[in-house]
Every structure is written in structure tokens, then in C-alpha cells.
Design a protein around this motif. Structure first.
Motif, short mmCIF file in Angstrom:
data_model
loop_
_atom_site.label_atom_id
_atom_site.label_comp_id
_atom_site.label_asym_id
_atom_site.label_seq_id
_atom_site.Cartn_x
_atom_site.Cartn_y
_atom_site.Cartn_z
N ASP A 45 -18.54 36.13 -20.07
CA ASP A 45 -19.68 36.13 -20.97
C ASP A 45 -19.28 36.55 -22.29
OD1 ASP A 45 -21.30 35.68 -18.60
OD2 ASP A 45 -21.53 37.75 -18.22
N GLY A 46 -18.31 35.97 -22.59
CA GLY A 46 -17.77 36.11 -24.30
C GLY A 46 -17.26 37.61 -24.56
N ILE A 47 -16.99 38.38 -23.61
CA ILE A 47 -16.49 39.40 -23.67
C ILE A 47 -15.09 39.77 -23.10
CG2 ILE A 47 -16.81 42.11 -23.29
CD1 ILE A 47 -19.77 41.44 -23.21
N PRO A 48 -14.08 39.99 -23.93
CA PRO A 48 -12.61 40.15 -23.25
C PRO A 48 -12.69 41.47 -22.38
CG PRO A 48 -12.54 40.41 -25.52
CD PRO A 48 -13.90 40.26 -25.32
N VAL A 49 -12.16 41.08 -21.01
CA VAL A 49 -11.93 42.28 -20.28
C VAL A 49 -10.33 43.02 -20.26
CG1 VAL A 49 -12.02 43.19 -17.92
CG2 VAL A 49 -13.63 41.23 -18.67
N MET A 50 -10.23 43.94 -21.23
CA MET A 50 -8.98 44.29 -21.38
C MET A 50 -8.49 45.65 -20.61
SD MET A 50 -8.42 42.28 -23.82
CE MET A 50 -6.85 42.87 -24.55
N LEU A 51 -8.72 45.12 -19.21
CA LEU A 51 -8.21 46.21 -18.26
C LEU A 51 -6.97 45.60 -17.31
CD1 LEU A 51 -11.80 47.18 -16.80
CD2 LEU A 51 -10.17 48.50 -18.34
N GLU A 52 -5.90 46.23 -17.42
CA GLU A 52 -4.74 45.70 -16.78
C GLU A 52 -4.98 45.42 -15.14
OE1 GLU A 52 -0.11 47.17 -15.66
OE2 GLU A 52 -1.42 48.71 -16.72
N GLY A 53 -5.78 46.18 -14.64
CA GLY A 53 -6.18 45.80 -13.20
C GLY A 53 -6.76 44.59 -13.19
N GLU A 54 -7.49 43.89 -14.12
CA GLU A 54 -8.36 42.56 -14.22
C GLU A 54 -7.39 41.68 -14.68
OE1 GLU A 54 -11.69 42.13 -13.33
OE2 GLU A 54 -11.69 44.07 -12.66
N ALA A 55 -6.23 41.77 -15.25
CA ALA A 55 -5.36 40.78 -15.64
C ALA A 55 -4.54 39.76 -14.52
CB ALA A 55 -4.20 41.51 -16.69
N ARG A 56 -4.30 38.49 -14.89
CA ARG A 56 -3.80 37.54 -14.21
C ARG A 56 -2.35 37.61 -14.44
NH1 ARG A 56 -2.60 32.27 -14.46
NH2 ARG A 56 -3.57 32.09 -16.47
N SER A 57 -1.57 37.60 -13.54
CA SER A 57 -0.04 37.34 -13.96
C SER A 57 0.31 36.06 -14.11
CB SER A 57 0.87 38.06 -12.78
OG SER A 57 2.30 37.43 -13.24
N LEU A 58 1.09 35.54 -15.29
CA LEU A 58 1.28 34.08 -15.46
C LEU A 58 2.47 33.82 -14.82
CD1 LEU A 58 1.08 34.49 -19.52
CD2 LEU A 58 -0.71 33.74 -17.75
N ASP A 59 3.14 34.81 -14.07
CA ASP A 59 4.08 34.07 -13.41
C ASP A 59 3.77 33.69 -11.88
OD1 ASP A 59 6.08 34.85 -14.97
OD2 ASP A 59 6.23 36.78 -14.63
N GLU A 60 2.45 33.98 -11.36
CA GLU A 60 1.95 33.61 -10.19
C GLU A 60 1.34 32.23 -10.29
OE1 GLU A 60 -0.65 36.72 -8.68
OE2 GLU A 60 0.95 38.00 -8.71
N PRO A 61 1.08 31.42 -9.48
CA PRO A 61 0.53 30.11 -9.61
C PRO A 61 -0.95 30.34 -9.47
CG PRO A 61 1.46 30.36 -7.53
CD PRO A 61 1.90 31.43 -8.21
N LEU A 62 -1.65 29.47 -10.31
CA LEU A 62 -3.13 29.64 -9.97
C LEU A 62 -3.46 29.27 -8.66
CD1 LEU A 62 -4.04 27.81 -13.51
CD2 LEU A 62 -4.35 30.22 -12.83
N SER A 63 -4.54 29.80 -8.21
CA SER A 63 -5.04 29.56 -6.80
C SER A 63 -5.68 28.35 -6.87
CB SER A 63 -6.00 30.58 -6.63
OG SER A 63 -7.18 30.64 -7.45
N GLN A 64 -5.52 27.52 -5.64
CA GLN A 64 -5.74 26.22 -5.74
C GLN A 64 -7.17 26.14 -4.88
OE1 GLN A 64 -4.25 23.56 -7.03
NE2 GLN A 64 -2.89 24.65 -8.04
N PRO A 65 -8.21 25.34 -4.91
CA PRO A 65 -9.30 25.22 -4.19
C PRO A 65 -8.91 24.66 -2.90
CG PRO A 65 -9.35 23.37 -6.07
CD PRO A 65 -8.00 24.32 -6.18
N ALA A 66 -9.76 25.07 -1.96
CA ALA A 66 -9.71 24.72 -0.61
C ALA A 66 -9.72 23.30 -0.29
CB ALA A 66 -10.34 25.24 0.55
N PRO A 67 -8.87 22.54 0.21
CA PRO A 67 -9.25 20.97 0.62
C PRO A 67 -10.33 20.65 1.35
CG PRO A 67 -7.47 21.78 2.00
CD PRO A 67 -7.86 22.86 1.09
N LEU A 68 -11.02 19.73 0.65
CA LEU A 68 -12.56 19.41 1.49
C LEU A 68 -11.92 18.55 2.75
CD1 LEU A 68 -14.62 18.29 -1.68
CD2 LEU A 68 -14.71 20.46 -0.19
N ASP A 69 -12.67 18.98 3.89
CA ASP A 69 -12.26 18.06 5.29
C ASP A 69 -13.40 17.12 5.31
OD1 ASP A 69 -10.34 19.37 5.75
OD2 ASP A 69 -11.62 21.01 6.66
#
Length: 64
Positions: free
Chosen positions: A40-64
Motif C-alpha cells: 500500500d505504498g509503505i515499505p515494510v522494513m522488517l527483517e522477518g518480512e524480507a524475501r531472500s533473493l537467493d530463493e526462487p520465487l514461488s510458482q503458482p500452482a498449475p491449473l488442472d
């Protein structure tokens, strides 16, 4: 998000500079390889909320 505001913010872990990718709503610390979300336009500057750039982005589940 205003680029002047981004210039004032630093990584809460290492106090290093942050950058913003146009494709994703997040601020990136290249030194720590962390991405902090912008919600919502506000940076969340908490270490626990950060995403590691070394982990792949989660992929959406395939549609059946």
C-alpha cells in the motif's frame, strides 16, 4: 514510491543502500540479498518480512 524517499532509507540489517526494481513492489539490498516488500505504498522494513533473493520465487500452482 518517491525516489527521494528511497534515497533516505537503508537496509535495517546492514545499513546499506536500497534499490527499487520497477517490476516488483519491493526495495532490494544487494549486500544482504534481501528484498523488503512495499505494501500500500509503505515499505515494510522488517527483517522477518524480507524475501531472500537467493530463493526462487514461488510458482503458482498449475491449473488442472
Amino acid at each position: 514510491m518517491d525516489s527521494r524517499l528511497i534515497a533516505l532509507l537503508v537496509c535495517p540489517v546492514c545499513k546499506g543502500p536500497l534499490s527499487r526494481e520497477d517490476a516488483a513492489p519491493e526495495l532490494v539490498c544487494n549486500a544482504d540479498r534481501l528484498a523488503y516488500p512495499i505494501r500500500d505504498g509503505i515499505p515494510v522494513m522488517l527483517e522477518g518480512e524480507a524475501r531472500s533473493l537467493d530463493e526462487p520465487l514461488s510458482q503458482p500452482a498449475p491449473l488442472d
